[in-house]
Design an enzyme around this catalytic site. Sequence first.
Site, mmCIF file in Angstrom:
data_model
loop_
_atom_site.group_PDB
_atom_site.id
_atom_site.type_symbol
_atom_site.label_atom_id
_atom_site.label_comp_id
_atom_site.label_asym_id
_atom_site.label_seq_id
_atom_site.Cartn_x
_atom_site.Cartn_y
_atom_site.Cartn_z
ATOM 1 N N GLY A 35 -1.386 -81.223 1.691
ATOM 2 C CA GLY A 35 -1.759 -82.519 2.272
ATOM 3 C C GLY A 35 -1.325 -83.660 1.357
ATOM 4 N N HIS A 36 -1.580 -83.494 0.058
ATOM 5 C CA HIS A 36 -1.150 -84.531 -0.889
ATOM 6 C C HIS A 36 0.380 -84.630 -0.918
ATOM 7 C CE1 HIS A 36 -5.137 -83.391 -2.820
ATOM 8 N NE2 HIS A 36 -5.272 -84.679 -2.649
ATOM 9 N N GLN A 152 -12.984 -93.021 4.845
ATOM 10 C CA GLN A 152 -12.425 -93.600 3.616
ATOM 11 C C GLN A 152 -11.254 -94.526 3.967
ATOM 12 O OE1 GLN A 152 -11.873 -91.600 -0.374
ATOM 13 N NE2 GLN A 152 -9.833 -91.249 0.444
HETATM 14 O O1 PAF Z 1 -9.618 -89.171 -1.488
HETATM 15 C C1 PAF Z 1 -9.728 -89.036 -2.725
HETATM 16 O O2 PAF Z 1 -9.214 -88.102 -3.319
HETATM 17 C C2 PAF Z 1 -10.513 -90.085 -3.518
HETATM 18 O O3 PAF Z 1 -11.616 -90.532 -2.799
HETATM 19 C C3 PAF Z 1 -9.650 -91.252 -3.985
HETATM 20 C C4 PAF Z 1 -9.113 -92.068 -2.833
HETATM 21 C C5 PAF Z 1 -8.503 -90.744 -4.844
HETATM 22 C C6 PAF Z 1 -10.494 -92.201 -4.850
HETATM 23 O O4 PAF Z 1 -11.004 -91.534 -5.974
#
Ligand code: PAF
Length: 279
Positions: A35-36, A152
């Site tokens: 995903g990343h 988020q």
């Molecule tokens: O989604 C995440 O991994 C975290 O919430 C983030 C956006 C890196 C903030 O620490």
Amino acid sequence: MTRFDTISALRQHLHSLPSSRSIGLVPTMGALHEGHMTLIQSAKAAGDLVVASIFVNPVQFNNPDDLARYPRTLDDDCRLLEAAGCDVVFAPSVTEMYPEPPTMRLNFGELETVMEGAFRPGHFNGVGIVVAKLFNIVQPHRAYFGQKDLQQVAVIRQLIRDLSFPVELVRSPTVRETDGLAMSSRNRNLTAEERVLAPALYEALTLAHDLLSEGQSTAQAKAAVTGFFSNNPNFRLEYVEIANADTLQPAGEVLAPGQTAICLAVHLGTVRLIDNVVF
Ligand code: PAF
């Protein structure tokens, strides 16, 4: 790929780049997965110089055990980022990011009152603080976030709007394992038995999605998900909500295509998992 641990060294490096170069920021807490990598690829495809941050942000954890258990795999993460063509990785220590614990408070209004906001008090304050710091440090043109953390995404959208950050927010679709489980760093904390059970989250979301497609009400779809988990003693359903995909406020009825999100959070053993699908 160049790695920086300090804000000053990273800033110096970024300031030495041609000002015509667009910067894409992929904020992460490490324990990276496909995903990343999709976020890195989107940033590369947009022509950005890609900066990935790896920082397990203590300020966004409202449960000390959860923070202690969060997987930390920095060396593997750096290998994956390098292979994916990431240009810069920023992996600061906690004292580098917070020489003193931050005292400011960010309030995201209604977003704090539902789902992750309601069940993890203070979580979005911590997310907002660290993302605002990263925006100030990196000064990206674009920032990339996954749809799995849909609320988020809404919080970051509001942060950008309220504080006038000149940053374009890019939301990437959730990446799933072949059995439907949404990829998440927390999946590493599942036991082998729990991993086999975990695709039930996506099954439940698919069930709700199908019921809405058949014309059933949001209340009926939510009741079906609640029933699904009440028949399965391995899971504890924390919430299921059908909400506006942008505001995350509960939707009493199905909205325009692409506007209705079915969201849930469940506990499976010691691991808390969230997932959503947009209808
Ligand atoms: O989604 C995440 O991994 C975290 O919430 C983030 C956006 C890196 C903030 O620490």
